[in-house]
Scaffold this active site. Structure first.
Site, PDB file in Angstrom:
ATOM      1  N   LYS A 147      -3.758  41.284  -7.449  1.00 17.52           N
ATOM      2  CA  LYS A 147      -2.222  41.762  -7.422  1.00 17.52           C
ATOM      3  C   LYS A 147      -1.660  41.541  -6.204  1.00 17.52           C
ATOM      4  O   LYS A 147      -2.284  41.157  -5.154  1.00 17.52           O
ATOM      5  CB  LYS A 147      -2.181  43.562  -7.846  1.00 17.52           C
ATOM      6  CG  LYS A 147      -3.088  44.333  -6.854  1.00 17.52           C
ATOM      7  CD  LYS A 147      -3.200  45.686  -7.478  1.00 17.52           C
ATOM      8  CE  LYS A 147      -3.924  46.329  -6.316  1.00 17.52           C
ATOM      9  NZ  LYS A 147      -4.285  47.761  -7.063  1.00 17.52           N
ATOM     10  N   HIS A 198      -9.809  55.527 -12.228  1.00 16.35           N
ATOM     11  CA  HIS A 198      -9.772  54.890 -10.836  1.00 16.35           C
ATOM     12  C   HIS A 198      -9.611  56.212  -9.779  1.00 16.35           C
ATOM     13  O   HIS A 198      -9.244  57.201 -10.101  1.00 16.35           O
ATOM     14  CB  HIS A 198      -8.249  54.403 -10.845  1.00 16.35           C
ATOM     15  CG  HIS A 198      -7.727  53.794  -9.484  1.00 16.35           C
ATOM     16  ND1 HIS A 198      -8.538  52.630  -8.962  1.00 16.35           N
ATOM     17  CD2 HIS A 198      -6.605  53.752  -8.701  1.00 16.35           C
ATOM     18  CE1 HIS A 198      -8.421  52.128  -7.861  1.00 16.35           C
ATOM     19  NE2 HIS A 198      -7.036  52.687  -7.698  1.00 16.35           N
ATOM     20  N   TYR A 246      17.992  41.741  21.191  1.00 16.70           N
ATOM     21  CA  TYR A 246      19.004  42.654  20.551  1.00 16.70           C
ATOM     22  C   TYR A 246      18.832  43.895  21.390  1.00 16.70           C
ATOM     23  O   TYR A 246      17.606  44.563  21.310  1.00 16.70           O
ATOM     24  CB  TYR A 246      18.903  42.893  19.132  1.00 16.70           C
ATOM     25  CG  TYR A 246      19.406  41.710  18.431  1.00 16.70           C
ATOM     26  CD1 TYR A 246      20.538  41.108  18.425  1.00 16.70           C
ATOM     27  CD2 TYR A 246      18.292  41.130  17.484  1.00 16.70           C
ATOM     28  CE1 TYR A 246      21.040  40.132  17.745  1.00 16.70           C
ATOM     29  CE2 TYR A 246      18.798  40.031  16.573  1.00 16.70           C
ATOM     30  CZ  TYR A 246      20.100  39.639  16.798  1.00 16.70           C
ATOM     31  OH  TYR A 246      20.603  38.264  15.993  1.00 16.70           O
ATOM     32  N   CYS A 274      13.320  40.134  16.188  1.00 16.98           N
ATOM     33  CA  CYS A 274      14.511  39.932  15.279  1.00 16.98           C
ATOM     34  C   CYS A 274      14.079  39.212  14.037  1.00 16.98           C
ATOM     35  O   CYS A 274      12.662  39.370  13.724  1.00 16.98           O
ATOM     36  CB  CYS A 274      15.067  38.535  15.968  1.00 16.98           C
ATOM     37  SG  CYS A 274      15.354  38.879  17.890  1.00 16.98           S
ATOM     38  N   MET A 275      15.004  39.019  13.205  1.00 15.01           N
ATOM     39  CA  MET A 275      14.661  38.551  11.644  1.00 15.01           C
ATOM     40  C   MET A 275      13.735  37.276  11.550  1.00 15.01           C
ATOM     41  O   MET A 275      12.663  37.400  10.867  1.00 15.01           O
ATOM     42  CB  MET A 275      15.794  38.083  11.070  1.00 15.01           C
ATOM     43  CG  MET A 275      15.717  38.094   9.522  1.00 15.01           C
ATOM     44  SD  MET A 275      17.127  37.682   8.593  1.00 15.01           S
ATOM     45  CE  MET A 275      18.349  39.120   8.816  1.00 15.01           C
ATOM     46  N   ASP A 276      13.936  36.436  12.528  1.00 12.89           N
ATOM     47  CA  ASP A 276      13.126  35.378  12.367  1.00 12.89           C
ATOM     48  C   ASP A 276      12.401  34.903  13.833  1.00 12.89           C
ATOM     49  O   ASP A 276      11.841  33.787  13.843  1.00 12.89           O
ATOM     50  CB  ASP A 276      14.044  33.865  12.039  1.00 12.89           C
ATOM     51  CG  ASP A 276      14.959  34.360  11.152  1.00 12.89           C
ATOM     52  OD1 ASP A 276      14.652  34.748   9.986  1.00 12.89           O
ATOM     53  OD2 ASP A 276      16.153  34.221  11.469  1.00 12.89           O
ATOM     54  N   ARG A 336     -13.970  46.683  -9.661  1.00  6.60           N
ATOM     55  CA  ARG A 336     -12.894  46.042  -9.439  1.00  6.60           C
ATOM     56  C   ARG A 336     -12.496  45.756  -8.033  1.00  6.60           C
ATOM     57  O   ARG A 336     -12.085  46.840  -7.314  1.00  6.60           O
ATOM     58  CB  ARG A 336     -11.698  46.808 -10.216  1.00  6.60           C
ATOM     59  CG  ARG A 336     -12.225  47.007 -11.365  1.00  6.60           C
ATOM     60  CD  ARG A 336     -10.807  47.911 -12.056  1.00  6.60           C
ATOM     61  NE  ARG A 336     -10.255  49.066 -11.486  1.00  6.60           N
ATOM     62  CZ  ARG A 336     -10.664  50.412 -11.900  1.00  6.60           C
ATOM     63  NH1 ARG A 336     -11.595  50.319 -12.800  1.00  6.60           N
ATOM     64  NH2 ARG A 336     -10.526  51.260 -11.164  1.00  6.60           N
ATOM     65  N   ARG A 364      -2.073  59.574 -11.714  1.00  6.91           N
ATOM     66  CA  ARG A 364      -1.182  58.407 -11.554  1.00  6.91           C
ATOM     67  C   ARG A 364      -0.806  57.794 -12.916  1.00  6.91           C
ATOM     68  O   ARG A 364       0.360  57.861 -13.272  1.00  6.91           O
ATOM     69  CB  ARG A 364      -1.536  57.232 -10.575  1.00  6.91           C
ATOM     70  CG  ARG A 364      -0.503  56.312 -10.110  1.00  6.91           C
ATOM     71  CD  ARG A 364      -1.083  55.245  -9.251  1.00  6.91           C
ATOM     72  NE  ARG A 364      -2.173  54.478  -9.451  1.00  6.91           N
ATOM     73  CZ  ARG A 364      -2.790  53.587  -8.879  1.00  6.91           C
ATOM     74  NH1 ARG A 364      -2.368  53.243  -7.717  1.00  6.91           N
ATOM     75  NH2 ARG A 364      -3.600  52.890  -9.506  1.00  6.91           N
TER      76      ARG A 364
HETATM   77  C1  LIG Z   1      -5.736  47.974  -6.597  1.00  9.57           C
HETATM   78  C2  LIG Z   1      -6.626  48.448  -7.434  1.00  9.57           C
HETATM   79  C3  LIG Z   1      -8.040  48.302  -7.261  1.00  9.57           C
HETATM   80  C4  LIG Z   1      -8.381  47.479  -6.258  1.00  9.57           C
HETATM   81  O1  LIG Z   1      -8.694  48.484  -5.048  1.00  9.57           O
HETATM   82  P1  LIG Z   1      -9.527  48.011  -3.700  1.00  9.57           P
HETATM   83  O2  LIG Z   1      -9.254  49.339  -2.828  1.00  9.57           O
HETATM   84  O3  LIG Z   1      -8.350  46.773  -2.892  1.00  9.57           O
HETATM   85  O4  LIG Z   1     -10.760  47.271  -3.892  1.00  9.57           O
HETATM   86  C5  LIG Z   1      -8.873  48.655  -8.475  1.00  9.57           C
HETATM   87  N1  LIG Z   1      -8.334  49.232  -9.426  1.00  9.57           N
HETATM   88  C6  LIG Z   1      -7.229  49.477  -9.687  1.00  9.57           C
HETATM   89  C7  LIG Z   1      -6.777  50.126 -10.977  1.00  9.57           C
HETATM   90  C8  LIG Z   1      -6.298  49.213  -8.742  1.00  9.57           C
HETATM   91  O5  LIG Z   1      -5.097  49.316  -8.774  1.00  9.57           O
END
Ligand SMILES: *Cc1c(COP(=O)(O)O)cnc(C)c1O
Length: 369
Positions: A37, A164, A264, A309-311, A220, A135
């Site tokens: 992601k 999770h 700045y 700064c920005m850049d 995951r 969540r």
């Molecule tokens: C982002 C996410 C993960 C991965 O988490 P890490 O801490 O980066 O390993 C696993 N499961 C779900 C549902 C997530 O949103």
């Protein structure tokens, strides 16, 4: 090479990604889902996905449908799970592309099943159980009825079930043990009803590193893939390597007289004659506009002075008398034996390493090696 082409850029070491996935695979019976992601935590989703799959990852996980479609468009035909909900109006597209969906309400299931029938395909569903993160997910006692709803719905199939953890990266293990117990109870009830799906999963990187009993069929992995520590108290085992470096270069190097205001607001004034250099990276690139930033030049740690700064930003180069325009500036990564980790930057910014790499701007080119 890169410094001749870019003002600031990110280098991603795909061999490090492969190394990290292989290490994780060696430590578990479970298959690996590479969590990609947010453009693979800023590393670039498609090249990282390819590297992770080469190293043996079985699944890709993303947060949004568009992220899944980006992988499909790049020709990746691996299983992909969208870990969050897909907007109702796009379920048909998701199912047509063979993308697995997260569900947690009966309405979701019916909409996904209808999309499956309309697409002439089966919507592959992963039932998300909320065991304590509060969540996203269905309450544990609702999981079996929802699984039955899925089983009864034409056009849908229960492919997975997951939860999770909220605190797997903390020292205190009690909350994770409780979540795991809740999940195990749901799993038992699913088994009793002959509802257990093919893919049961729970562990993020922290739980994968610390709790083999949470591995189930699939882990995951996000941060671990990138070689970043889940937290200060939950470090990756030896052997994992950070994949990302963030660099810029000096465009101007000068001696300034005493009492010269810099950038700045003139928030910094030279105390004596000082050697300063300007680097082409700023807050629009994700280099935060706050005091205390550091960078590497000539293998030494040098302070950023005045406001970012920005850049651009200005560096104090008294310790690096040999610095010249064109020299490499390292914000994250190594240079001549010195290094700055994303974790160190996160500490300065009062946040976590995840936010540092995710926050590197889309305009910063990613270069792969
Ligand atoms: C982002 C996410 C993960 C991965 O988490 P890490 O801490 O980066 O390993 C696993 N499961 C779900 C549902 C997530 O949103």
């Amino acid at each position: 090479m890169s410094e001749a082409q870019h003002e600031t850029w990110v280098e991603v070491d795909l061999a490090a990604i492969e190394n990290n996935v292989r290490l994780a695979a060696r430590g578990s019976q479970a298959r690996i889902m590479a969590v990609l992601k947010a453009n693979a935590y800023g590393h670039g989703a498609v090249p990282v996905a390819r590297a992770a799959l080469r190293a043996g990852a079985a699944w890709c996980g993303v947060a949004r449908l568009d992220e899944a479609l980006e992988l499909r468009r790049a020709g990746l035909d691996c299983p992909i799970l969208v870990l969050g909900p897909v907007p109702a109006g796009r379920l048909h597209q998701a199912v047509s592309e063979g993308i697995s969906l997260t569900v947690f309400t009966p309405d979701h299931v019916q909409a996904a099943a209808a999309a499956g029938r309309a697409a002439g395909a089966e919507a592959r569903l992963h039932l998300k159980v909320d065991t304590g993160m509060a969540r996203l997910g269905i309450d544990p006692q609702e999981a079996v009825p929802l699984a039955q709803t899925i089983q009864a719905a034409a056009g849908a199939r229960l492919e997975g079930m997951f939860t999770h953890f909220a605190q797997a990266d903390e020292e205190e293990s009690g909350p994770t043990v409780l979540q795991l117990r809740q999940f195990a109870e749901v799993l038992q009830a699913m088994d009793a009803g002959a509802l257990r799906p093919e893919w049961v999963h729970a562990a993020n990187s922290a739980a994968a590193a610390t709790r083999p009993e949470a591995h189930f069929d699939l882990v995951r992995l996000g941060v671990a893939v990138y070689g970043l520590h889940p937290s200060a108290v939950c470090k990756l085992p030896d052997g994992y390597r950070p994949a990302l470096s963030w660099k810029s270069r000096l465009v101007q190097v000068r001696r300034l007289p005493p009492d010269r205001g810099i950038s700045y607001g003139h928030a910094y004034r030279t105390q004596s004659e000082e050697r300063v250099g300007t680097a082409l990276v700023g807050y629009a690139d994700g280099f935060r506009r706050q005091p205390g930033n550091l960078a590497l030049v000539g293998g030494r740690r040098v302070p950023v002075i005045g406001r970012v700064c920005m850049d651009m930003c200005v560096l104090q180069l008294d310790q690096v008398p040999e610095a010249r325009p064109g020299d490499e500036v390292v914000l994250i990564g190594s240079q001549a034996g010195e290094s700055i980790r994303a974790e160190e930057v996160a500490g300065r910014w009062g946040t976590i390493n995840y936010e540092v790499t995710c926050g590197i701007g889309a305009r910063v080119p990613r270069v792969y090696g």
